[in-house]
Design an enzyme around this catalytic site. Sequence first.
Site, short mmCIF file in Angstrom:
data_model
loop_
_atom_site.label_atom_id
_atom_site.label_comp_id
_atom_site.label_asym_id
_atom_site.label_seq_id
_atom_site.Cartn_x
_atom_site.Cartn_y
_atom_site.Cartn_z
N GLY A 150 -28.54 -15.86 -20.20
CA GLY A 150 -27.78 -15.59 -18.99
C GLY A 150 -28.01 -14.18 -18.50
N ARG A 151 -27.04 -13.65 -17.74
CA ARG A 151 -27.20 -12.34 -17.11
C ARG A 151 -27.48 -11.24 -18.13
NH1 ARG A 151 -22.91 -14.73 -14.38
NH2 ARG A 151 -23.08 -14.83 -12.10
N ILE A 152 -26.66 -11.18 -19.18
CA ILE A 152 -26.81 -10.09 -20.15
C ILE A 152 -28.14 -10.21 -20.88
CG2 ILE A 152 -25.85 -9.11 -22.27
CD1 ILE A 152 -23.08 -10.06 -21.24
N ARG A 232 -19.71 -13.25 -28.78
CA ARG A 232 -18.40 -13.64 -29.26
C ARG A 232 -18.45 -13.88 -30.76
NH1 ARG A 232 -16.61 -11.92 -25.30
NH2 ARG A 232 -15.06 -12.81 -23.87
N GLU A 261 -10.09 -10.75 -34.38
CA GLU A 261 -10.12 -9.35 -33.92
C GLU A 261 -8.70 -8.81 -33.78
OE1 GLU A 261 -12.52 -9.14 -30.39
OE2 GLU A 261 -14.38 -9.48 -31.50
N HIS A 280 -15.97 -4.41 -30.69
CA HIS A 280 -16.00 -5.15 -29.42
C HIS A 280 -15.98 -4.18 -28.23
CE1 HIS A 280 -14.82 -9.28 -27.51
NE2 HIS A 280 -15.68 -8.61 -26.76
N ALA A 282 -19.21 -3.15 -26.72
CA ALA A 282 -20.55 -3.06 -26.13
C ALA A 282 -20.48 -2.86 -24.63
CB ALA A 282 -21.36 -4.31 -26.47
#
Length: 319
Positions: A150-152, A232, A261, A280, A282
């Site tokens: 995807g985008r990332i 995730r 988390e 978490h 990034a």
Amino acid sequence: MTSGEVVCIIDPIHPAGVEAIAASGHTIIQGEGWRNDPRLPQTSVIVIRTSPLGPDIFGPMESLKAIVKHGAGVDNIAIPEASAQGVMVANTPGGNNSTAVAEGAVALMLGLLRQVRDMDALVREARWDERWGIRLGDLTGAKVGLIGFGRIARHVARICGAGFGAEVAAYDPMLADEDIRAAGVEPMSLDRILTRDVISIHTPLTEGTRNLVGAAELAQMHSKAIIVNCSRGGIIDETALVAALEAGAIGGAGIDVFEDEPPADDHPLFRQPRALLSPHVAGVTEAGMKDMALHVARVIEAVHQGERPVTLLNGDALS
């Protein structure tokens, strides 16, 4: 113009987004005492980041129109229940957040390959001469495999490919091979991706991707390969990952997300010297957080104007 929305911001967002929401005439509920705010039953829009959000919270909100996710992943939101209540759910993917997460993934790659934490310790602990026996890893020319495209992941591909001359391949069963090739990346099966030098996960957490990388998949990695997860928690089986690290079966793991988390104080990954961990964050850069918060404000304004948000995820809620 109708009166403004009552917006409950459950998780903190960048002040620029809060200011934009307020400047549009909306009433804001936020802060640690949001649950006890007398205006809570009149909430018409909820803004959420990573906290769990189910009908125990939004069920009593009879005026609720929309839930706006600050970010892309929506596994923390009970979407079927929201749809049943006629509540729209929209997210805020892309923008600076995508580049921020991509940079975070590459930072973990480099941190592992260059053994940054260990090299810092050599200097601080007067172990300077140990450097002669060290051989660090290279991202330049490495074979990088992306799980999800995807985008990332596309930003990661550009950084690794154009920036480091890495050979980038991707596995994404939701995309046609020609779409992946059009981005200059080689499509591969998951089995082939797992044999590469650097593996980076960029898929949402769903029932289909939970424990996607388990003991059998980790066993396909070679002993110097590293795996990075900025997507995730729950996509990598953490018990299997600890076992692979303890056995020296893989070279290392860069983990920004956890199944629970925050993780427990005695989480076994904490004892793994080949694991590089972060909380978490990034995508938590100044530009990324500001961009997403302003995107949230734009989605709220679309809802207020009676428009269908571009990033609406549950169109069935409108019926």
